[in-house]
Design a protein around this motif. Structure first.
Motif, PDB file in Angstrom:
ATOM      1  N   ARG A 199       3.217  11.234   6.967  1.00 27.10           N
ATOM      2  CA  ARG A 199       3.930  10.460   5.931  1.00 27.10           C
ATOM      3  C   ARG A 199       4.989   9.617   6.619  1.00 27.10           C
ATOM      4  NH1 ARG A 199       3.142  15.276   4.123  1.00 27.10           N
ATOM      5  NH2 ARG A 199       1.961  15.569   2.214  1.00 27.10           N
ATOM      6  N   LEU A 200       5.018   8.335   6.294  1.00 28.95           N
ATOM      7  CA  LEU A 200       6.015   7.431   6.880  1.00 28.95           C
ATOM      8  C   LEU A 200       7.011   7.008   5.808  1.00 28.95           C
ATOM      9  CD1 LEU A 200       3.612   5.112   8.938  1.00 28.95           C
ATOM     10  CD2 LEU A 200       5.071   6.949   9.838  1.00 28.95           C
ATOM     11  N   LYS A 212       4.465  -3.146   8.298  1.00 34.99           N
ATOM     12  CA  LYS A 212       5.864  -3.252   7.906  1.00 34.99           C
ATOM     13  C   LYS A 212       6.078  -2.307   6.739  1.00 34.99           C
ATOM     14  CE  LYS A 212       9.373  -6.851   7.475  1.00 34.99           C
ATOM     15  NZ  LYS A 212      10.111  -6.470   6.262  1.00 34.99           N
ATOM     16  N   LEU A 213       7.041  -1.428   6.879  1.00 30.62           N
ATOM     17  CA  LEU A 213       7.424  -0.576   5.765  1.00 30.62           C
ATOM     18  C   LEU A 213       8.611  -1.244   5.087  1.00 30.62           C
ATOM     19  CD1 LEU A 213       7.374   2.974   7.474  1.00 30.62           C
ATOM     20  CD2 LEU A 213       5.458   1.658   6.529  1.00 30.62           C
ATOM     21  N   PRO A 214       8.468  -1.585   3.808  1.00 29.91           N
ATOM     22  CA  PRO A 214       9.587  -2.238   3.107  1.00 29.91           C
ATOM     23  C   PRO A 214      10.781  -1.283   2.998  1.00 29.91           C
ATOM     24  CG  PRO A 214       7.549  -2.317   1.807  1.00 29.91           C
ATOM     25  CD  PRO A 214       7.299  -1.383   2.934  1.00 29.91           C
ATOM     26  N   ALA A 215      11.959  -1.822   2.800  1.00 30.07           N
ATOM     27  CA  ALA A 215      13.147  -0.990   2.587  1.00 30.07           C
ATOM     28  C   ALA A 215      12.885  -0.043   1.411  1.00 30.07           C
ATOM     29  CB  ALA A 215      14.352  -1.875   2.309  1.00 30.07           C
ATOM     30  N   ASP A 219       0.834  -1.193   0.000  1.00 32.99           N
ATOM     31  CA  ASP A 219       0.000   0.000   0.000  1.00 32.99           C
ATOM     32  C   ASP A 219       0.880   1.259   0.000  1.00 32.99           C
ATOM     33  OD1 ASP A 219      -2.915   1.039   0.596  1.00 32.99           O
ATOM     34  OD2 ASP A 219      -1.589   2.131   1.957  1.00 32.99           O
ATOM     35  N   ALA A 220       0.523   2.234  -0.822  1.00 35.71           N
ATOM     36  CA  ALA A 220       1.370   3.425  -0.981  1.00 35.71           C
ATOM     37  C   ALA A 220       1.354   4.318   0.253  1.00 35.71           C
ATOM     38  CB  ALA A 220       0.924   4.210  -2.215  1.00 35.71           C
ATOM     39  N   TRP A 221       0.354   4.149   1.126  1.00 37.93           N
ATOM     40  CA  TRP A 221       0.260   4.983   2.336  1.00 37.93           C
ATOM     41  C   TRP A 221       0.785   4.245   3.569  1.00 37.93           C
ATOM     42  CZ3 TRP A 221      -3.159   4.829  -1.640  1.00 37.93           C
ATOM     43  CH2 TRP A 221      -3.497   6.055  -2.223  1.00 37.93           C
ATOM     44  N   GLY A 230       6.276   6.759   1.908  1.00 38.62           N
ATOM     45  CA  GLY A 230       4.819   6.713   1.895  1.00 38.62           C
ATOM     46  C   GLY A 230       4.153   8.028   1.551  1.00 38.62           C
ATOM     47  N   LYS A 231       2.949   7.916   0.982  1.00 34.98           N
ATOM     48  CA  LYS A 231       2.105   9.082   0.740  1.00 34.98           C
ATOM     49  C   LYS A 231       1.459   9.521   2.051  1.00 34.98           C
ATOM     50  CE  LYS A 231       0.812   7.807  -3.978  1.00 34.98           C
ATOM     51  NZ  LYS A 231      -0.330   7.564  -4.896  1.00 34.98           N
TER      52      LYS A 231
END
Ligand code: GTQ
Length: 359
Positions: free
Chosen positions: A330-331, A275-278, A247-249, A282-283
């Motif tokens: 934004r992350l 989990k934020l991928p490497a 997901d982009a956000w 994010g939007k």
């Protein structure tokens, strides 16, 4: 200087005259009472674990868990000092228990969640069943259930052994219950409740996409699973990062479930792990539920904007931060990270007032 307009005088005199009757004119406050969009008095806040931890350990020297009942340093929203609140509706704190200690049994109307931040060897007991606490586990104390916390490790003074401090994030709906004036609490006559079920019984009954044929929901609207182990959550996120669209956000984000309802684990609080991928950048989005984050693994950045101000939080494992209602967030993360969070979303949804905007 011009003389005040007669209507201004008329009004001032009216306000003075009605004041003793505990009356006040709506038209002076209507704008603030019914704002065009949420205007939270809360601000974003970041607690770096490396800064907080030494003080937690000092609290460990200053008071025992038993004397404190709950040895916790409260995370107070910087704009709500003195209110024991991290948002208008939520409470958060970091609780410390040392080897050999007991935080005595009590129960209260307020629902609680525990998110384990560091250490092992501690347990929490809920309604006669113990659950061991491991970093990354998400544990529930349903409203009005007896609960005590303990640490079975050897006392820290015994240098030959490996007893270690255990710290977890407490998330409670304390401000919400206070707002409603609906809080009751009671101490148990015994410090440590009697164990009546083997550890893992609740998880076996409810934690495998199955449920007992003849059991009603044991805790009303609250999940019958006390502990959602990190292992399982992390495995799911990792698989989805690899095999499904990101997901982009949110990156890869899942919400924890009450398996009996499909809703949030507690009536007042929703919980999430993502989990934020490497390389994730994010939007931005904003939502009416205020959210508290606990960083589990990896590092990243949160850029938060609201009320004409902007905050940039660089976060690392065990750091905590809060995003108030209707603040754009934004992350991002260079090397990837895992975040746990909780919010008051179920209340917004129950009232039909939840708003989210993805930019
Ligand atoms: O563990 O029961 O951080 O009652 C605040 C109030 C923890 C608890 C807190 C509580 C508890």
């Amino acid at each position: 200087m011009n003389a005040p307009h007669p209507t201004a005088l008329l009004r001032e005199q009216l306000y003075r005259d009605i004041d003793p009757l505990n009356l006040t004119p709506l038209w002076e406050v209507l704008h603030a009472l019914v704002p065009q969009q949420p205007t939270s008095p809360c601000v974003p806040g970041l607690w770096k674990y490396e800064e907080v931890r030494p003080f937690l350990m000092r609290a460990g020297e200053a008071i025992t868990a038993e004397e404190a009942v709950r040895r916790v340093l409260i995370l107070e929203n910087p704009a709500l000092r003195g209110q024991s609140a991290i948002t208008q509706s939520l409470y958060a704190g970091l609780q410390l228990i040392l080897p050999g200690e007991i935080a005595p049994s009590h129960r209260h109307t307020q629902s609680a969640l525990r998110f384990i931040v560091e250490g092992s060897g501690a347990y929490t007991a809920v309604d006669g069943e113990r659950t061991s606490m491991r970093p990354g586990d998400f544990i529930i104390t349903p409203s009005w259930t007896w609960h005590d916390h303990g640490h079975e490790g050897p006392a820290m003074s015994d240098a030959s052994t490996s007893g270690e401090p255990v710290v977890w994030l407490d998330g409670l709906d304390i401000p919400m219950i206070r707002f409603l004036d609906a809080g009751f609490a009671e101490n148990n006559t015994s410090k440590s409740q009697t164990v009546s079920r083997a550890e893992g019984t609740s998880y076996a009954r409810y934690g495998h996409n199955m449920a007992p044929v003849r059991h009603d929901a044991p805790f009303g609207g609250t999940s019958p699973i006390f502990s959602y182990p990190y292992e399982r959550s992390r495995e799911a996120l990792e698989r989805l990062e690899r095999d499904a669209p990101v997901d982009a956000w949110d990156g890869v984000k899942l919400r924890y479930l009450n398996p009996l309802t499909g809703g949030s684990p507690m009536p007042t609080m929703a919980t999430f792990m993502q989990k934020l991928p490497a390389g994730f950048d994010g939007k931005g989005w904003r939502q009416t539920d205020g959210a508290v984050y606990s960083v589990v693994e990896g590092q990243g950045r949160a850029v938060i904007e609201g009320g004409g101000r902007s905050w940039t939080f660089e976060f690392a494992p065990r750091d905590h931060f809060v995003v108030p209602s209707w603040h754009t967030t934004r992350l991002s993360s260079e090397n990837g990270c895992v975040l746990f969070s909780f919010s008051d979303r179920p209340v917004h949804q129950a009232l039909g007032i939840h708003h989210e905007e993805r930019l």
